[in-house]
Write a protein that holds these residues in place. Structure first.
Motif, PDB file in Angstrom:
ATOM      1  N   ILE A 138     -10.835  -4.208   7.127  1.00 16.39           N
ATOM      2  CA  ILE A 138     -12.261  -3.810   7.163  1.00 16.39           C
ATOM      3  C   ILE A 138     -12.348  -2.626   8.121  1.00 16.39           C
ATOM      4  O   ILE A 138     -12.893  -2.722   9.223  1.00 16.39           O
ATOM      5  CB  ILE A 138     -13.165  -4.974   7.639  1.00 16.39           C
ATOM      6  N   ALA A 139     -11.767  -1.553   7.703  1.00 10.47           N
ATOM      7  CA  ALA A 139     -11.682  -0.365   8.557  1.00 10.47           C
ATOM      8  C   ALA A 139     -11.616   0.838   7.653  1.00 10.47           C
ATOM      9  O   ALA A 139     -10.825   0.863   6.708  1.00 10.47           O
ATOM     10  CB  ALA A 139     -10.424  -0.418   9.406  1.00 10.47           C
ATOM     11  N   GLY A 140     -12.428   1.815   7.913  1.00 10.43           N
ATOM     12  CA  GLY A 140     -12.381   3.017   7.085  1.00 10.43           C
ATOM     13  C   GLY A 140     -13.410   4.014   7.538  1.00 10.43           C
ATOM     14  O   GLY A 140     -14.079   3.833   8.565  1.00 10.43           O
ATOM     15  N   ALA A 175      -1.512   7.607  -1.027  1.00 12.94           N
ATOM     16  CA  ALA A 175      -1.461   8.144   0.343  1.00 12.94           C
ATOM     17  C   ALA A 175      -2.770   8.820   0.712  1.00 12.94           C
ATOM     18  O   ALA A 175      -2.805   9.957   1.179  1.00 12.94           O
ATOM     19  CB  ALA A 175      -0.302   9.115   0.485  1.00 12.94           C
ATOM     20  N   GLY A 176      -3.878   8.107   0.491  1.00 18.77           N
ATOM     21  CA  GLY A 176      -5.183   8.630   0.889  1.00 18.77           C
ATOM     22  C   GLY A 176      -5.478   8.228   2.324  1.00 18.77           C
ATOM     23  O   GLY A 176      -4.565   8.098   3.151  1.00 18.77           O
ATOM     24  N   LEU A 177      -6.763   8.014   2.598  1.00 18.31           N
ATOM     25  CA  LEU A 177      -7.170   7.634   3.959  1.00 18.31           C
ATOM     26  C   LEU A 177      -6.377   6.424   4.451  1.00 18.31           C
ATOM     27  O   LEU A 177      -5.805   6.443   5.544  1.00 18.31           O
ATOM     28  CB  LEU A 177      -8.674   7.305   3.978  1.00 18.31           C
ATOM     29  N   ILE A 178      -6.346   5.361   3.637  1.00 16.01           N
ATOM     30  CA  ILE A 178      -5.752   4.110   4.110  1.00 16.01           C
ATOM     31  C   ILE A 178      -4.219   4.189   4.087  1.00 16.01           C
ATOM     32  O   ILE A 178      -3.558   3.839   5.073  1.00 16.01           O
ATOM     33  CB  ILE A 178      -6.262   2.913   3.268  1.00 16.01           C
ATOM     34  N   GLY A 179      -3.630   4.652   2.968  1.00 15.92           N
ATOM     35  CA  GLY A 179      -2.174   4.734   2.899  1.00 15.92           C
ATOM     36  C   GLY A 179      -1.603   5.629   3.984  1.00 15.92           C
ATOM     37  O   GLY A 179      -0.612   5.282   4.638  1.00 15.92           O
ATOM     38  N   GLY A 181      -9.353  -0.030  -9.208  1.00 19.37           N
ATOM     39  CA  GLY A 181      -9.326   0.001 -10.671  1.00 19.37           C
ATOM     40  C   GLY A 181      -7.949   0.235 -11.275  1.00 19.37           C
ATOM     41  O   GLY A 181      -7.725  -0.107 -12.439  1.00 19.37           O
ATOM     42  N   VAL A 182      -7.014   0.805 -10.507  1.00 17.61           N
ATOM     43  CA  VAL A 182      -5.678   1.081 -11.060  1.00 17.61           C
ATOM     44  C   VAL A 182      -4.583   0.181 -10.478  1.00 17.61           C
ATOM     45  O   VAL A 182      -3.406   0.372 -10.780  1.00 17.61           O
ATOM     46  CB  VAL A 182      -5.264   2.581 -10.889  1.00 17.61           C
ATOM     47  N   CYS A 183      -4.969  -0.821  -9.674  1.00 13.27           N
ATOM     48  CA  CYS A 183      -3.962  -1.681  -9.018  1.00 13.27           C
ATOM     49  C   CYS A 183      -3.041  -2.355 -10.028  1.00 13.27           C
ATOM     50  O   CYS A 183      -1.828  -2.465  -9.797  1.00 13.27           O
ATOM     51  CB  CYS A 183      -4.642  -2.756  -8.173  1.00 13.27           C
ATOM     52  N   PHE A 215     -14.294   9.543   4.713  1.00 11.09           N
ATOM     53  CA  PHE A 215     -13.357  10.594   4.301  1.00 11.09           C
ATOM     54  C   PHE A 215     -12.230  10.019   3.454  1.00 11.09           C
ATOM     55  O   PHE A 215     -11.931   8.841   3.528  1.00 11.09           O
ATOM     56  CB  PHE A 215     -12.780  11.292   5.541  1.00 11.09           C
ATOM     57  N   SER A 216     -11.597  10.874   2.652  1.00 15.73           N
ATOM     58  CA  SER A 216     -10.462  10.389   1.864  1.00 15.73           C
ATOM     59  C   SER A 216      -9.357  11.441   1.878  1.00 15.73           C
ATOM     60  O   SER A 216      -9.533  12.555   2.367  1.00 15.73           O
ATOM     61  CB  SER A 216     -10.896  10.048   0.440  1.00 15.73           C
ATOM     62  N   GLY A 217      -8.195  11.033   1.330  1.00 15.90           N
ATOM     63  CA  GLY A 217      -7.062  11.950   1.264  1.00 15.90           C
ATOM     64  C   GLY A 217      -6.125  11.812   2.461  1.00 15.90           C
ATOM     65  O   GLY A 217      -6.493  11.229   3.483  1.00 15.90           O
ATOM     66  N   PRO A 218      -4.914  12.364   2.339  1.00 13.43           N
ATOM     67  CA  PRO A 218      -3.888  12.173   3.372  1.00 13.43           C
ATOM     68  C   PRO A 218      -4.212  12.828   4.708  1.00 13.43           C
ATOM     69  O   PRO A 218      -3.728  12.392   5.743  1.00 13.43           O
ATOM     70  CB  PRO A 218      -2.634  12.808   2.753  1.00 13.43           C
TER      71      PRO A 218
HETATM   72  N1  LIG Z   1     -11.808   4.334   2.422  1.00 12.52           N
HETATM   73  C1  LIG Z   1     -12.084   3.244   3.108  1.00 12.52           C
HETATM   74  O1  LIG Z   1     -12.899   3.306   4.027  1.00 12.52           O
HETATM   75  C2  LIG Z   1     -11.393   1.952   2.762  1.00 12.52           C
HETATM   76  C3  LIG Z   1     -10.726   1.794   1.563  1.00 12.52           C
HETATM   77  N2  LIG Z   1     -10.132   0.599   1.261  1.00 12.52           N
HETATM   78  C4  LIG Z   1      -9.431   0.442  -0.011  1.00 12.52           C
HETATM   79  O2  LIG Z   1      -8.233   1.183   0.108  1.00 12.52           O
HETATM   80  C5  LIG Z   1      -7.875   1.735  -1.151  1.00 12.52           C
HETATM   81  C6  LIG Z   1      -7.602   3.215  -0.970  1.00 12.52           C
HETATM   82  O3  LIG Z   1      -8.731   3.845  -0.445  1.00 12.52           O
HETATM   83  P1  LIG Z   1      -8.621   5.294   0.237  1.00 12.52           P
HETATM   84  O4  LIG Z   1      -7.349   5.426   0.971  1.00 12.52           O
HETATM   85  O5  LIG Z   1      -9.895   5.515   0.955  1.00 12.52           O
HETATM   86  O6  LIG Z   1      -8.589   6.219  -1.067  1.00 12.52           O
HETATM   87  P2  LIG Z   1      -8.186   7.760  -1.214  1.00 12.52           P
HETATM   88  O7  LIG Z   1      -9.012   8.287  -2.328  1.00 12.52           O
HETATM   89  O8  LIG Z   1      -8.219   8.464   0.102  1.00 12.52           O
HETATM   90  O9  LIG Z   1      -6.656   7.656  -1.693  1.00 12.52           O
HETATM   91  C7  LIG Z   1      -6.250   7.040  -2.865  1.00 12.52           C
HETATM   92  C8  LIG Z   1      -4.921   7.643  -3.263  1.00 12.52           C
HETATM   93  O10 LIG Z   1      -4.401   6.896  -4.366  1.00 12.52           O
HETATM   94  C9  LIG Z   1      -3.745   7.819  -5.209  1.00 12.52           C
HETATM   95  N3  LIG Z   1      -3.596   7.217  -6.539  1.00 12.52           N
HETATM   96  C10 LIG Z   1      -4.552   7.046  -7.481  1.00 12.52           C
HETATM   97  N4  LIG Z   1      -4.027   6.453  -8.576  1.00 12.52           N
HETATM   98  C11 LIG Z   1      -2.718   6.254  -8.313  1.00 12.52           C
HETATM   99  C12 LIG Z   1      -1.641   5.685  -9.043  1.00 12.52           C
HETATM  100  N5  LIG Z   1      -1.827   5.207 -10.289  1.00 12.52           N
HETATM  101  N6  LIG Z   1      -0.414   5.643  -8.472  1.00 12.52           N
HETATM  102  C13 LIG Z   1      -0.207   6.144  -7.236  1.00 12.52           C
HETATM  103  N7  LIG Z   1      -1.195   6.704  -6.491  1.00 12.52           N
HETATM  104  C14 LIG Z   1      -2.433   6.746  -7.018  1.00 12.52           C
HETATM  105  C15 LIG Z   1      -4.608   9.064  -5.181  1.00 12.52           C
HETATM  106  O11 LIG Z   1      -3.896  10.220  -5.604  1.00 12.52           O
HETATM  107  C16 LIG Z   1      -5.003   9.102  -3.710  1.00 12.52           C
HETATM  108  O12 LIG Z   1      -4.105   9.910  -2.975  1.00 12.52           O
HETATM  109  C17 LIG Z   1      -9.019   1.406  -2.117  1.00 12.52           C
HETATM  110  O13 LIG Z   1      -8.626   0.318  -2.916  1.00 12.52           O
HETATM  111  C18 LIG Z   1     -10.155   0.998  -1.221  1.00 12.52           C
HETATM  112  O14 LIG Z   1     -10.966   0.026  -1.837  1.00 12.52           O
HETATM  113  C19 LIG Z   1     -10.098  -0.451   2.158  1.00 12.52           C
HETATM  114  C20 LIG Z   1     -10.704  -0.325   3.372  1.00 12.52           C
HETATM  115  C21 LIG Z   1     -11.443   0.871   3.752  1.00 12.52           C
END
Ligand SMILES: NC(=O)C1=CN([C@@H]2O[C@H](COP(=O)(O)OP(=O)(O)OC[C@H]3O[C@@H](n4cnc5c(N)ncnc54)[C@H](O)[C@@H]3O)[C@@H](O)[C@H]2O)C=CC1
Ligand SMILES: O=C(O)C(=O)Cc1ccc(O)cc1
Length: 304
Positions: free
Chosen positions: A126-128, A14-18, A77-79, A131-134
């Motif tokens: 292709i959007a982001g 539930a980071g930026l994207i979730g 890396g953890v998918c 910043f990261s986190g909920p």
């Molecule tokens: N940030 C961006 O601009 C974009 C990111 N993406 C992709 O989206 C994905 C997520 O990116 P963000 O939302 O930016 O990251 P983020 O760092 O904001 O959020 C990632 C979340 O995953 C959680 N997490 C980590 N390991 C976990 C696990 N084993 N089980 C459950 N939760 C877990 C973390 O606690 C964190 O809340 C990445 O794969 C990234 O490549 C795709 C498009 C844009």
């Protein structure tokens, strides 16, 4: 509002994207209910405070119960580990997807854990932002952005169509391609630019204290743009470079060759060569804007 496309979407990570997907699924009526599961107790607590999910207990069984769409939104890396953990809870007939910035590696990691009867269709919006986190998420993040689907050759066309409708409902434009092609294109258009940004900001940082403060003080827009990109999440980008190694190294090789050409033009005082080169790149910028894809619009990256 039109009928929801899914009964329940479960977002894992539930980071930026979730968190943007959770908000968008609700605001645009793409799913009737939203469940969120994150490995971090702090993130789960924040999700509950923000009120962006109908189910946020932190229990995988509760999160995936009744979910006809499950989207992995963790660093790439953890998918595989996440898919392995979820496998036992996936409903028969559910659609499993992801949002990872690299596709071949995600397919290789996740596919072995997909139970029979579950449709696995990878995706990449292709959007982001940097910043990261909920707290960083917002529901309009995907408006007018591309979302690339990389369905396997034997994917159920109805499942692909349903996922495409989900992304379209939350504002994205959908395109389909192979994971290999995706990774080569994104290596050049997204991964290499991030590497260059990390590198140039690192170069500035390597100067002594005096120069460093001058860099910050007089930072013109070129350098400022690089610092925005170089502020992107270290875990996410470490995983991207390690997962798309071959394609990134290939594009980096080409980049270095072209940089040497520019270097030689400067050394030789070849003004005509430099002018011709810059005229060619200026035309590319103009064609991007004409296609309505100027992602560097002034409000890009800000919450709406
Ligand atoms: N940030 C961006 O601009 C974009 C990111 N993406 C992709 O989206 C994905 C997520 O990116 P963000 O939302 O930016 O990251 P983020 O760092 O904001 O959020 C990632 C979340 O995953 C959680 N997490 C980590 N390991 C976990 C696990 N084993 N089980 C459950 N939760 C877990 C973390 O606690 C964190 O809340 C990445 O794969 C990234 O490549 C795709 C498009 C844009
Ligand atoms: O913030 C920016 O400029 C980005 O480029 C965001 C981004 C990061 C990773 C992706 O896979 C897609 C988009």
């Amino acid at each position: 509002m039109a009928e929801p496309i899914f009964a329940r979407v479960a977002l894992v990570g539930a980071g930026l994207i979730g968190s943007s997907l959770a908000r968008a699924a609700r605001d645009f009526g793409a799913a009737r209910a939203v469940a969120i599961l994150d490995a971090s107790p702090d993130v789960m607590a924040r999700v509950r405070d923000l009120g962006i999910a109908d189910e946020a207990s932190g229990d995988p069984a509760a999160a995936l119960k009744g979910a006809d769409l499950v989207i992995i939104c963790t660093p790439v890396g953890v998918c595989g580990a996440v898919a392995e953990q979820l496998a036992a809870y996936l409903e028969p007939g559910a659609l499993l997807s992801d949002v990872g910035s690299v596709k071949e590696s995600v397919v290789a990691q996740v596919a072995p854990h997909v139970p029979p009867g579950v449709h696995f269709i990878p995706a990449h919006p292709i959007a982001g932002t940097e910043f990261s986190g909920p707290d960083a998420g917002f529901s309009t993040l995907f408006q007018n952005r591309w979302c690339i689907l990389t369905p396997p050759g034997d994917a159920d066309p109805a499942a692909v169509d349903r996922l495409a409708r989900f992304w379209t409902r939350i504002g994205a434009r959908v395109e389909t391609m192979s994971p290999e092609h995706h990774d080569r294109v994104l290596a050049l258009t997204s991964h290499l630019p991030h590497l260059i940004a990390y590198n140039i900001v690192g170069t500035a940082d390597d100067f002594g204290e005096d120069t460093r403060s001058e860099v910050i003080k007089f930072s013109a827009s070129g350098f400022r743009d690089f610092t925005r990109i170089a502020a992107s999440d270290p875990t996410m980008w470490r995983d991207i470079f390690l997962s798309n190694r071959e394609a990134v190294l290939e594009m980096l090789g080409r980049f270095n060759e072209d940089l040497s050409v520019l270097q030689r033009m400067i050394r030789r005082g070849d003004g005509q060569g430099l002018h011709d080169f810059f005229s060619r790149t200026r035309a590319i910028r103009r064609s991007i804007i004409e296609q309505g894809q100027d992602t560097a619009a002034p409000d890009f990256g800000r919450r709406k």
